[in-house]
Design a protein around this motif. Structure first.
Motif, PDB file in Angstrom:
ATOM      1  N   ARG A  12     -37.637  23.092  58.394  1.00 15.06           N
ATOM      2  CA  ARG A  12     -38.687  22.286  59.035  1.00 15.06           C
ATOM      3  C   ARG A  12     -38.217  21.710  60.364  1.00 15.06           C
ATOM      4  O   ARG A  12     -39.006  21.521  61.276  1.00 15.06           O
ATOM      5  N   PHE A  13     -36.925  21.435  60.453  1.00 15.21           N
ATOM      6  CA  PHE A  13     -36.376  20.878  61.683  1.00 15.21           C
ATOM      7  C   PHE A  13     -36.252  21.953  62.768  1.00 15.21           C
ATOM      8  O   PHE A  13     -36.292  21.669  63.943  1.00 15.21           O
ATOM      9  N   GLY A  14     -36.046  23.202  62.329  1.00 14.77           N
ATOM     10  CA  GLY A  14     -35.920  24.309  63.270  1.00 14.77           C
ATOM     11  C   GLY A  14     -34.492  24.804  63.453  1.00 14.77           C
ATOM     12  O   GLY A  14     -34.258  25.798  64.127  1.00 14.77           O
ATOM     13  N   ARG A  15     -33.540  24.130  62.825  1.00  9.87           N
ATOM     14  CA  ARG A  15     -32.129  24.542  62.866  1.00  9.87           C
ATOM     15  C   ARG A  15     -31.345  23.674  61.881  1.00  9.87           C
ATOM     16  O   ARG A  15     -31.839  22.636  61.446  1.00  9.87           O
ATOM     17  N   PRO A  16     -30.126  24.094  61.537  1.00  8.38           N
ATOM     18  CA  PRO A  16     -29.347  23.308  60.577  1.00  8.38           C
ATOM     19  C   PRO A  16     -29.131  21.871  61.074  1.00  8.38           C
ATOM     20  O   PRO A  16     -28.658  21.651  62.194  1.00  8.38           O
ATOM     21  N   LYS A  17     -29.476  20.920  60.231  1.00  4.07           N
ATOM     22  CA  LYS A  17     -29.366  19.511  60.634  1.00  4.07           C
ATOM     23  C   LYS A  17     -27.923  19.095  60.884  1.00  4.07           C
ATOM     24  O   LYS A  17     -27.677  18.193  61.690  1.00  4.07           O
ATOM     25  N   ALA A  18     -26.979  19.723  60.229  1.00 12.03           N
ATOM     26  CA  ALA A  18     -25.568  19.377  60.423  1.00 12.03           C
ATOM     27  C   ALA A  18     -25.176  19.464  61.899  1.00 12.03           C
ATOM     28  O   ALA A  18     -24.344  18.691  62.379  1.00 12.03           O
ATOM     29  N   LEU A  19     -25.790  20.396  62.623  1.00 15.87           N
ATOM     30  CA  LEU A  19     -25.426  20.637  64.021  1.00 15.87           C
ATOM     31  C   LEU A  19     -26.271  19.852  65.017  1.00 15.87           C
ATOM     32  O   LEU A  19     -25.977  19.858  66.219  1.00 15.87           O
ATOM     33  N   VAL A  20     -27.294  19.178  64.543  1.00 11.81           N
ATOM     34  CA  VAL A  20     -28.178  18.416  65.428  1.00 11.81           C
ATOM     35  C   VAL A  20     -27.414  17.238  66.021  1.00 11.81           C
ATOM     36  O   VAL A  20     -26.675  16.542  65.317  1.00 11.81           O
ATOM     37  N   LEU A  37     -20.766  22.782  53.447  1.00 13.17           N
ATOM     38  CA  LEU A  37     -21.500  23.526  54.469  1.00 13.17           C
ATOM     39  C   LEU A  37     -22.075  24.792  53.857  1.00 13.17           C
ATOM     40  O   LEU A  37     -21.651  25.225  52.790  1.00 13.17           O
ATOM     41  N   GLY A  38     -23.025  25.392  54.566  1.00 14.43           N
ATOM     42  CA  GLY A  38     -23.639  26.626  54.076  1.00 14.43           C
ATOM     43  C   GLY A  38     -24.272  27.405  55.195  1.00 14.43           C
ATOM     44  O   GLY A  38     -23.728  28.390  55.673  1.00 14.43           O
ATOM     45  N   ALA A  39     -25.447  26.972  55.653  1.00 12.12           N
ATOM     46  CA  ALA A  39     -26.189  27.704  56.677  1.00 12.12           C
ATOM     47  C   ALA A  39     -25.451  27.741  58.006  1.00 12.12           C
ATOM     48  O   ALA A  39     -25.609  28.685  58.768  1.00 12.12           O
ATOM     49  N   ALA A  40     -24.664  26.723  58.279  1.00 16.57           N
ATOM     50  CA  ALA A  40     -23.967  26.633  59.570  1.00 16.57           C
ATOM     51  C   ALA A  40     -22.508  26.238  59.363  1.00 16.57           C
ATOM     52  O   ALA A  40     -22.131  25.094  59.588  1.00 16.57           O
ATOM     53  N   GLU A  95     -38.007  16.493  60.926  1.00 19.74           N
ATOM     54  CA  GLU A  95     -38.494  17.097  62.165  1.00 19.74           C
ATOM     55  C   GLU A  95     -37.832  16.381  63.338  1.00 19.74           C
ATOM     56  O   GLU A  95     -37.433  15.230  63.205  1.00 19.74           O
ATOM     57  N   PRO A  96     -37.724  17.037  64.504  1.00 16.07           N
ATOM     58  CA  PRO A  96     -37.068  16.404  65.644  1.00 16.07           C
ATOM     59  C   PRO A  96     -37.594  15.010  65.987  1.00 16.07           C
ATOM     60  O   PRO A  96     -36.833  14.123  66.336  1.00 16.07           O
ATOM     61  N   GLY A  97     -38.893  14.781  65.843  1.00 16.30           N
ATOM     62  CA  GLY A  97     -39.467  13.480  66.163  1.00 16.30           C
ATOM     63  C   GLY A  97     -38.969  12.361  65.255  1.00 16.30           C
ATOM     64  O   GLY A  97     -39.024  11.186  65.618  1.00 16.30           O
ATOM     65  N   ASP A  98     -38.457  12.714  64.077  1.00 11.23           N
ATOM     66  CA  ASP A  98     -37.964  11.698  63.154  1.00 11.23           C
ATOM     67  C   ASP A  98     -36.733  10.972  63.694  1.00 11.23           C
ATOM     68  O   ASP A  98     -36.481   9.831  63.319  1.00 11.23           O
ATOM     69  N   LEU A  99     -35.985  11.631  64.562  1.00 11.83           N
ATOM     70  CA  LEU A  99     -34.816  10.973  65.151  1.00 11.83           C
ATOM     71  C   LEU A  99     -35.216   9.820  66.051  1.00 11.83           C
ATOM     72  O   LEU A  99     -34.521   8.821  66.152  1.00 11.83           O
ATOM     73  N   ALA A 100     -36.341   9.950  66.718  1.00  9.61           N
ATOM     74  CA  ALA A 100     -36.810   8.887  67.616  1.00  9.61           C
ATOM     75  C   ALA A 100     -37.291   7.686  66.829  1.00  9.61           C
ATOM     76  O   ALA A 100     -37.249   6.550  67.326  1.00  9.61           O
TER      77      ALA A 100
END
Length: 183
Positions: free
Chosen positions: A13-21, A48-51, A176-181
Protein backbone atom coordinates in the motif's frame (compact mmCIF):
# COMPACT_ATOMS: atom_id res chain seq x y z
CA UNK A 1 16.81 -7.63 27.08
CA UNK A 2 16.59 -8.26 23.34
CA UNK A 3 14.82 -5.89 20.99
CA UNK A 4 13.07 -7.36 17.95
CA UNK A 5 12.07 -5.18 15.01
CA UNK A 6 9.77 -6.66 12.39
CA UNK A 7 10.68 -5.08 9.04
CA UNK A 8 10.15 -7.78 6.41
CA UNK A 9 7.09 -6.56 4.50
CA UNK A 10 6.92 -5.21 0.96
CA UNK A 11 4.81 -2.19 1.90
CA UNK A 12 2.42 -2.77 -1.00
CA UNK A 13 0.00 0.00 0.00
CA UNK A 14 2.92 2.32 0.68
CA UNK A 15 4.47 1.54 -2.71
CA UNK A 16 7.79 0.16 -1.44
CA UNK A 17 9.24 -1.64 1.59
CA UNK A 18 8.68 0.54 4.65
CA UNK A 19 12.02 -0.49 6.14
CA UNK A 20 13.74 1.62 3.46
CA UNK A 21 11.45 4.65 3.67
CA UNK A 22 13.19 7.77 4.95
CA UNK A 23 11.56 9.91 7.62
CA UNK A 24 13.26 12.92 9.17
CA UNK A 25 16.53 11.93 7.45
CA UNK A 26 16.55 8.35 8.72
CA UNK A 27 15.35 5.04 7.29
CA UNK A 28 12.45 3.60 9.25
CA UNK A 29 14.46 0.45 9.95
CA UNK A 30 17.24 2.53 11.53
CA UNK A 31 14.68 4.55 13.48
CA UNK A 32 13.19 1.31 14.84
CA UNK A 33 16.60 0.02 15.90
CA UNK A 34 17.28 3.33 17.64
CA UNK A 35 13.90 3.14 19.43
CA UNK A 36 14.75 -0.26 20.87
CA UNK A 37 18.35 0.61 21.74
CA UNK A 38 17.46 3.88 23.43
CA UNK A 39 14.67 2.11 25.27
CA UNK A 40 17.17 -0.29 26.83
CA UNK A 41 17.40 -3.29 24.48
CA UNK A 42 20.63 -4.99 23.49
CA UNK A 43 21.05 -6.77 21.18
CA UNK A 44 18.52 -5.67 18.59
CA UNK A 45 17.40 -8.25 16.02
CA UNK A 46 15.81 -7.04 12.77
CA UNK A 47 13.76 -9.41 10.63
CA UNK A 48 14.04 -8.52 6.94
CA UNK A 49 12.41 -10.04 3.88
CA UNK A 50 11.26 -7.96 0.92
CA UNK A 51 14.24 -5.62 1.17
CA UNK A 52 17.34 -7.28 2.60
CA UNK A 53 19.61 -4.41 3.58
CA UNK A 54 22.50 -3.88 5.98
CA UNK A 55 21.35 -2.41 9.29
CA UNK A 56 24.05 -0.87 11.45
CA UNK A 57 23.93 -1.75 15.13
CA UNK A 58 21.62 -4.74 14.71
CA UNK A 59 21.67 -8.44 14.03
CA UNK A 60 19.68 -9.06 10.85
CA UNK A 61 17.85 -12.26 10.04
CA UNK A 62 16.07 -13.01 6.81
CA UNK A 63 12.56 -14.44 6.70
CA UNK A 64 12.47 -16.45 3.47
CA UNK A 65 8.68 -16.75 3.87
CA UNK A 66 8.05 -13.04 4.50
CA UNK A 67 5.22 -13.01 1.95
CA UNK A 68 3.14 -15.26 4.21
CA UNK A 69 2.77 -12.41 6.71
CA UNK A 70 3.76 -11.21 10.13
CA UNK A 71 3.46 -14.59 11.83
CA UNK A 72 6.42 -16.10 10.00
CA UNK A 73 8.52 -12.96 10.57
CA UNK A 74 7.79 -12.99 14.28
CA UNK A 75 8.65 -16.70 14.46
CA UNK A 76 11.99 -16.14 12.67
CA UNK A 77 12.73 -13.23 14.99
CA UNK A 78 11.86 -15.11 18.17
CA UNK A 79 14.08 -18.00 17.07
CA UNK A 80 16.96 -15.48 16.80
CA UNK A 81 16.58 -14.21 20.38
CA UNK A 82 19.74 -15.26 22.27
CA UNK A 83 19.05 -18.01 24.82
CA UNK A 84 20.46 -15.89 27.65
CA UNK A 85 17.97 -13.09 26.99
CA UNK A 86 15.34 -12.92 29.74
CA UNK A 87 12.74 -11.23 27.53
CA UNK A 88 12.18 -9.67 24.14
CA UNK A 89 10.56 -6.34 23.26
CA UNK A 90 8.87 -6.46 19.85
CA UNK A 91 8.34 -3.35 17.73
CA UNK A 92 7.09 -2.80 14.18
CA UNK A 93 8.98 -0.82 11.54
CA UNK A 94 5.84 1.00 10.44
CA UNK A 95 5.17 2.73 13.77
CA UNK A 96 7.78 5.52 13.69
CA UNK A 97 6.02 7.83 16.16
CA UNK A 98 6.58 5.63 19.23
CA UNK A 99 9.32 6.93 21.54
CA UNK A 100 11.88 5.04 23.67
CA UNK A 101 9.86 5.72 26.84
CA UNK A 102 7.35 3.06 25.79
CA UNK A 103 10.13 0.46 25.59
CA UNK A 104 11.57 1.62 28.93
CA UNK A 105 8.16 1.20 30.59
CA UNK A 106 7.74 -2.33 29.25
CA UNK A 107 11.18 -3.27 30.58
CA UNK A 108 10.34 -1.72 33.96
CA UNK A 109 7.12 -3.77 34.06
CA UNK A 110 9.12 -6.92 33.35
CA UNK A 111 11.62 -6.05 36.07
CA UNK A 112 8.65 -5.63 38.43
CA UNK A 113 7.44 -9.16 37.61
CA UNK A 114 5.39 -8.97 34.38
CA UNK A 115 5.71 -12.05 32.16
CA UNK A 116 3.89 -10.45 29.23
CA UNK A 117 3.50 -6.69 28.84
CA UNK A 118 1.71 -4.61 26.23
CA UNK A 119 1.88 -0.86 25.64
CA UNK A 120 -1.54 0.77 25.74
CA UNK A 121 -2.69 4.05 24.25
CA UNK A 122 -6.07 5.43 25.35
CA UNK A 123 -6.64 2.06 27.02
CA UNK A 124 -6.15 0.10 23.79
CA UNK A 125 -3.42 -2.57 23.50
CA UNK A 126 -0.94 -1.77 20.75
CA UNK A 127 2.84 -2.02 20.30
CA UNK A 128 5.50 -2.50 21.46
CA UNK A 129 4.99 -5.79 23.30
CA UNK A 130 7.25 -7.60 25.77
CA UNK A 131 7.39 -11.38 25.99
CA UNK A 132 9.24 -13.04 28.86
CA UNK A 133 11.60 -15.95 28.21
CA UNK A 134 9.10 -18.50 29.56
CA UNK A 135 6.63 -17.61 26.79
CA UNK A 136 8.88 -17.16 23.74
CA UNK A 137 8.73 -20.78 22.59
CA UNK A 138 4.95 -21.02 23.06
CA UNK A 139 4.36 -17.72 21.23
CA UNK A 140 6.54 -18.91 18.32
CA UNK A 141 4.62 -22.19 18.13
CA UNK A 142 1.29 -20.33 18.04
CA UNK A 143 2.12 -18.15 15.03
CA UNK A 144 0.76 -18.43 11.52
CA UNK A 145 -0.29 -16.35 8.55
CA UNK A 146 -0.51 -12.61 8.95
CA UNK A 147 -1.22 -12.80 12.67
CA UNK A 148 1.30 -11.91 15.34
CA UNK A 149 1.25 -12.57 19.09
CA UNK A 150 -2.18 -11.03 19.73
CA UNK A 151 -4.09 -14.39 19.90
CA UNK A 152 -1.54 -15.74 22.39
CA UNK A 153 -1.84 -12.60 24.49
CA UNK A 154 -5.65 -12.84 24.47
CA UNK A 155 -5.50 -16.50 25.46
CA UNK A 156 -3.21 -15.57 28.37
CA UNK A 157 -4.89 -12.27 29.25
CA UNK A 158 -4.57 -12.96 32.97
CA UNK A 159 -0.76 -12.83 32.59
CA UNK A 160 -0.66 -9.64 30.49
CA UNK A 161 0.36 -6.40 32.17
CA UNK A 162 -0.99 -3.36 30.38
CA UNK A 163 1.49 -0.48 30.40
CA UNK A 164 0.02 2.99 29.72
CA UNK A 165 2.12 4.80 27.11
CA UNK A 166 -0.17 7.65 26.05
CA UNK A 167 2.62 10.19 26.56
CA UNK A 168 5.30 7.98 24.95
CA UNK A 169 4.37 8.52 21.34
CA UNK A 170 1.66 7.64 18.88
CA UNK A 171 1.18 4.00 17.78
CA UNK A 172 -0.28 4.93 14.39
CA UNK A 173 0.82 2.68 11.54
CA UNK A 174 2.07 4.27 8.37
CA UNK A 175 0.36 2.60 5.44
CA UNK A 176 0.61 5.34 2.81
CA UNK A 177 3.15 8.13 2.21
CA UNK A 178 0.73 10.76 3.54
CA UNK A 179 0.66 9.01 6.92
CA UNK A 180 4.19 10.23 7.63
CA UNK A 181 3.02 13.84 7.49
CA UNK A 182 0.31 13.10 10.05
CA UNK A 183 2.84 12.30 12.79
Amino acid sequence: MTGLLLAAGAGRRFGRPKALVEFEGERLVDRGVRLLEQGGCHPVVVVLGAAPTPVRGAVTVLNPEWETGMGSSLRVGLEAVPPESLAVVIALVDQPFIRPGAVERLIAAFQAGAELAVATYSGEQRNPVLIGRGHIEDVAASLGGDVGARPYLRKNADLVTEVPCDDAGDPADIDEPGDLAAG
